[in-house]
Design a protein around this motif. Structure first.
Motif, PDB file in Angstrom:
ATOM      1  N   PRO B  13      -2.525   1.061  10.449  1.00  0.00           N
ATOM      2  CA  PRO B  13      -3.390   1.935  10.070  1.00  0.00           C
ATOM      3  C   PRO B  13      -3.258   2.921   8.930  1.00  0.00           C
ATOM      4  O   PRO B  13      -4.138   3.040   8.142  1.00  0.00           O
ATOM      5  N   ASN B  14      -2.021   3.240   8.948  1.00  0.00           N
ATOM      6  CA  ASN B  14      -1.932   4.511   8.014  1.00  0.00           C
ATOM      7  C   ASN B  14      -0.383   4.353   7.571  1.00  0.00           C
ATOM      8  O   ASN B  14       0.595   4.578   8.520  1.00  0.00           O
ATOM      9  N   LEU B  15      -0.028   4.510   6.480  1.00  0.00           N
ATOM     10  CA  LEU B  15       1.286   4.200   5.989  1.00  0.00           C
ATOM     11  C   LEU B  15       2.246   5.563   6.365  1.00  0.00           C
ATOM     12  O   LEU B  15       3.270   5.293   6.813  1.00  0.00           O
ATOM     13  N   GLU B  16       1.750   6.452   6.327  1.00  0.00           N
ATOM     14  CA  GLU B  16       2.730   7.851   6.778  1.00  0.00           C
ATOM     15  C   GLU B  16       2.854   7.744   8.070  1.00  0.00           C
ATOM     16  O   GLU B  16       4.108   7.672   8.510  1.00  0.00           O
ATOM     17  N   GLU B  17       1.844   7.225   8.975  1.00  0.00           N
ATOM     18  CA  GLU B  17       2.307   7.071  10.423  1.00  0.00           C
ATOM     19  C   GLU B  17       3.135   6.094  10.686  1.00  0.00           C
ATOM     20  O   GLU B  17       4.007   6.185  11.309  1.00  0.00           O
ATOM     21  N   PHE B  30      13.950   3.903   3.853  1.00  0.00           N
ATOM     22  CA  PHE B  30      12.740   3.950   2.677  1.00  0.00           C
ATOM     23  C   PHE B  30      13.126   3.430   1.577  1.00  0.00           C
ATOM     24  O   PHE B  30      14.228   3.867   0.670  1.00  0.00           O
ATOM     25  N   LYS B  31      12.801   2.206   0.784  1.00  0.00           N
ATOM     26  CA  LYS B  31      12.940   2.004  -0.764  1.00  0.00           C
ATOM     27  C   LYS B  31      11.996   2.302  -1.483  1.00  0.00           C
ATOM     28  O   LYS B  31      12.275   3.092  -2.494  1.00  0.00           O
ATOM     29  N   LYS B  32      10.678   2.003  -1.378  1.00  0.00           N
ATOM     30  CA  LYS B  32       9.442   2.587  -2.523  1.00  0.00           C
ATOM     31  C   LYS B  32       8.202   2.040  -1.655  1.00  0.00           C
ATOM     32  O   LYS B  32       8.196   1.338  -0.715  1.00  0.00           O
ATOM     33  N   SER B  33       7.357   2.812  -2.420  1.00  0.00           N
ATOM     34  CA  SER B  33       6.019   2.425  -2.012  1.00  0.00           C
ATOM     35  C   SER B  33       5.231   2.088  -3.144  1.00  0.00           C
ATOM     36  O   SER B  33       5.407   2.701  -4.208  1.00  0.00           O
ATOM     37  N   ALA B  34       3.950   1.586  -2.964  1.00  0.00           N
ATOM     38  CA  ALA B  34       3.010   1.370  -4.324  1.00  0.00           C
ATOM     39  C   ALA B  34       1.636   1.075  -3.908  1.00  0.00           C
ATOM     40  O   ALA B  34       1.595   0.513  -2.518  1.00  0.00           O
ATOM     41  N   THR B  35       0.514   1.367  -4.705  1.00  0.00           N
ATOM     42  CA  THR B  35      -0.527   0.906  -4.340  1.00  0.00           C
ATOM     43  C   THR B  35      -0.622  -0.498  -5.343  1.00  0.00           C
ATOM     44  O   THR B  35      -0.561  -0.632  -6.149  1.00  0.00           O
ATOM     45  N   GLN B  39      -4.376  -6.403  -4.417  1.00  0.00           N
ATOM     46  CA  GLN B  39      -4.407  -6.986  -3.076  1.00  0.00           C
ATOM     47  C   GLN B  39      -5.073  -6.126  -2.016  1.00  0.00           C
ATOM     48  O   GLN B  39      -5.094  -6.553  -0.874  1.00  0.00           O
ATOM     49  N   GLY B  40      -5.625  -5.157  -2.615  1.00  0.00           N
ATOM     50  CA  GLY B  40      -6.483  -3.982  -1.715  1.00  0.00           C
ATOM     51  C   GLY B  40      -5.445  -3.475  -0.691  1.00  0.00           C
ATOM     52  O   GLY B  40      -5.847  -3.139   0.550  1.00  0.00           O
ATOM     53  N   VAL B  41      -4.316  -2.996  -0.908  1.00  0.00           N
ATOM     54  CA  VAL B  41      -3.385  -2.448  -0.075  1.00  0.00           C
ATOM     55  C   VAL B  41      -2.409  -1.062  -0.612  1.00  0.00           C
ATOM     56  O   VAL B  41      -2.150  -1.335  -2.030  1.00  0.00           O
ATOM     57  N   ARG B  42      -2.005  -0.289   0.171  1.00  0.00           N
ATOM     58  CA  ARG B  42      -0.709   0.516  -0.021  1.00  0.00           C
ATOM     59  C   ARG B  42       0.290  -0.021   0.821  1.00  0.00           C
ATOM     60  O   ARG B  42       0.084  -0.426   1.844  1.00  0.00           O
ATOM     61  N   ALA B  43       1.526  -0.350  -0.003  1.00  0.00           N
ATOM     62  CA  ALA B  43       2.690  -0.884   0.670  1.00  0.00           C
ATOM     63  C   ALA B  43       3.802   0.055   0.687  1.00  0.00           C
ATOM     64  O   ALA B  43       4.141   0.597  -0.198  1.00  0.00           O
ATOM     65  N   ALA B  44       4.577  -0.041   1.621  1.00  0.00           N
ATOM     66  CA  ALA B  44       5.888   0.492   1.701  1.00  0.00           C
ATOM     67  C   ALA B  44       6.848  -0.360   2.313  1.00  0.00           C
ATOM     68  O   ALA B  44       6.893  -1.348   3.036  1.00  0.00           O
ATOM     69  N   LEU B  56       2.030  -2.448   5.457  1.00  0.00           N
ATOM     70  CA  LEU B  56       0.700  -2.553   4.838  1.00  0.00           C
ATOM     71  C   LEU B  56      -0.452  -1.791   5.178  1.00  0.00           C
ATOM     72  O   LEU B  56      -0.712  -2.152   6.253  1.00  0.00           O
ATOM     73  N   GLU B  57      -1.165  -0.929   4.332  1.00  0.00           N
ATOM     74  CA  GLU B  57      -2.348  -0.202   4.716  1.00  0.00           C
ATOM     75  C   GLU B  57      -3.388  -0.654   3.947  1.00  0.00           C
ATOM     76  O   GLU B  57      -3.416  -0.557   2.548  1.00  0.00           O
ATOM     77  N   PRO B  58      -4.335  -1.373   4.580  1.00  0.00           N
ATOM     78  CA  PRO B  58      -5.620  -1.755   3.883  1.00  0.00           C
ATOM     79  C   PRO B  58      -6.320  -0.596   3.215  1.00  0.00           C
ATOM     80  O   PRO B  58      -6.357   0.274   3.680  1.00  0.00           O
ATOM     81  N   LEU B  59      -6.712  -0.893   1.823  1.00  0.00           N
ATOM     82  CA  LEU B  59      -7.500  -0.048   1.064  1.00  0.00           C
ATOM     83  C   LEU B  59      -8.910  -0.320   1.476  1.00  0.00           C
ATOM     84  O   LEU B  59      -9.923   0.578   1.189  1.00  0.00           O
ATOM     85  N   SER B  60      -9.450  -1.329   2.110  1.00  0.00           N
ATOM     86  CA  SER B  60     -10.848  -1.699   2.483  1.00  0.00           C
ATOM     87  C   SER B  60     -10.728  -2.534   3.763  1.00  0.00           C
ATOM     88  O   SER B  60      -9.691  -3.357   3.816  1.00  0.00           O
ATOM     89  N   PRO B  61     -11.827  -2.362   4.513  1.00  0.00           N
ATOM     90  CA  PRO B  61     -11.923  -3.122   5.757  1.00  0.00           C
ATOM     91  C   PRO B  61     -12.302  -4.551   5.281  1.00  0.00           C
ATOM     92  O   PRO B  61     -12.255  -5.525   6.273  1.00  0.00           O
ATOM     93  N   ASP B  62     -12.557  -5.030   4.035  1.00  0.00           N
ATOM     94  CA  ASP B  62     -13.177  -6.133   3.812  1.00  0.00           C
ATOM     95  C   ASP B  62     -12.093  -7.272   3.461  1.00  0.00           C
ATOM     96  O   ASP B  62     -12.367  -8.406   3.372  1.00  0.00           O
ATOM     97  N   ASN B  63     -10.946  -6.714   3.036  1.00  0.00           N
ATOM     98  CA  ASN B  63     -10.010  -7.786   2.518  1.00  0.00           C
ATOM     99  C   ASN B  63      -9.337  -8.536   3.793  1.00  0.00           C
ATOM    100  O   ASN B  63      -9.406  -7.937   5.143  1.00  0.00           O
ATOM    101  N   GLY B  64      -8.418  -9.259   3.454  1.00  0.00           N
ATOM    102  CA  GLY B  64      -7.600  -9.878   4.520  1.00  0.00           C
ATOM    103  C   GLY B  64      -6.752  -9.113   5.551  1.00  0.00           C
ATOM    104  O   GLY B  64      -6.937  -9.136   6.780  1.00  0.00           O
ATOM    105  N   VAL B  65      -6.099  -7.969   4.823  1.00  0.00           N
ATOM    106  CA  VAL B  65      -5.464  -7.038   5.597  1.00  0.00           C
ATOM    107  C   VAL B  65      -6.467  -6.172   6.225  1.00  0.00           C
ATOM    108  O   VAL B  65      -5.931  -5.723   7.650  1.00  0.00           O
TER     109      VAL B  65
END
Lengths: 134, 134
Positions: B13-17, B30-35, B39-44, B56-65
């Motif tokens: 639900p949340n990348l930091e958590e 930890f290696k890296k994170s990126a928006t 793909q509508g995600v923040r990834a670490a 993978l944290e989704p940036l929108s409730p509408d995409n696959g993630v």
């Protein structure tokens, strides 16, 4: 300390059908299969470059794997990390407040194993495994 | 040819958590994170002995993630295999009758990637990735 991804567990309705995809279509090398009565599963291990895919077919609809199959129709079930000292690693997890399924290591297909509770991990079933020389 | 498990994708639900569990509790590096906007995600990415855990944290409730998060509350999302030639491997998958999400490789976080359709795999989302030198 966790060293690497030891295997990824995948629940399948039927082991032979699972092998047709993971072995015959994806080309992963079959290593072994076994019935693990006390966990209520038939399992097959496939090599994936040092890590493994572990296929799990439940022997009963009433155990954890059987319930997962009924609920989801199969799919990614757990991820297992190799540990060089599973007792120490679960003690460390306990100190960090992580809820455990197994309070102490027990013998599993991958060696001495324990499972963390998916409640502690936002829904991911995590296993630690310390391989045993056979 | 598939060489190894490149990474396991986990929806949070949340990348930091997510990092508080996977990095701080499990001790994965930890290696890296990126928006990844398209793909509508923040990834670490976290290292696990050569393979990676990809949060993978989704940036929108509408995409696959985002839909996966809404349906399941997070959890194991996909498994990615490193390929030495992703174009050839998806052509081989197509010949074997495996349904594909991506009809040709596209650029992703892990290099040139493509996803097989979970219908082909009994509910497991499988990714192939051919790393690109950066």
């Amino acid at each position: 300390m966790l060293k690497r991804i030891h295997h990824v567990g995948v629940v399948v309705p039927n082991l032979e059908e699972g092998l047709r995809f993971w072995r015959d279509c994806l080309g992963l090398e079959f290593k072994k299969s076994a019935t693990i009565a006390d966990q209520g599963v038939r399992a097959a291990l496939l090599d994936a470059g040092g890590s493994e895919i572990e296929l799990l077919e439940p022997l009963s609809p009433d155990n954890g794997v059987g319930k997962f199959l009924a609920r989801r129709g199969g799919g990614l079930h757990h991820v297992c990390f190799e540990s060089d000292a599973v007792s120490a690693d679960i003690e460390e997890a306990r100190i960090k407040g992580i809820q455990l399924i197994d309070q102490k290591p027990r013998k599993g297909l991958a060696g001495m194993i324990c499972f963390l509770h998916p409640k502690a991990t936002r829904g991911v079933l995590v296993e630690y495994a310390e391989p045993i020389e056979e």
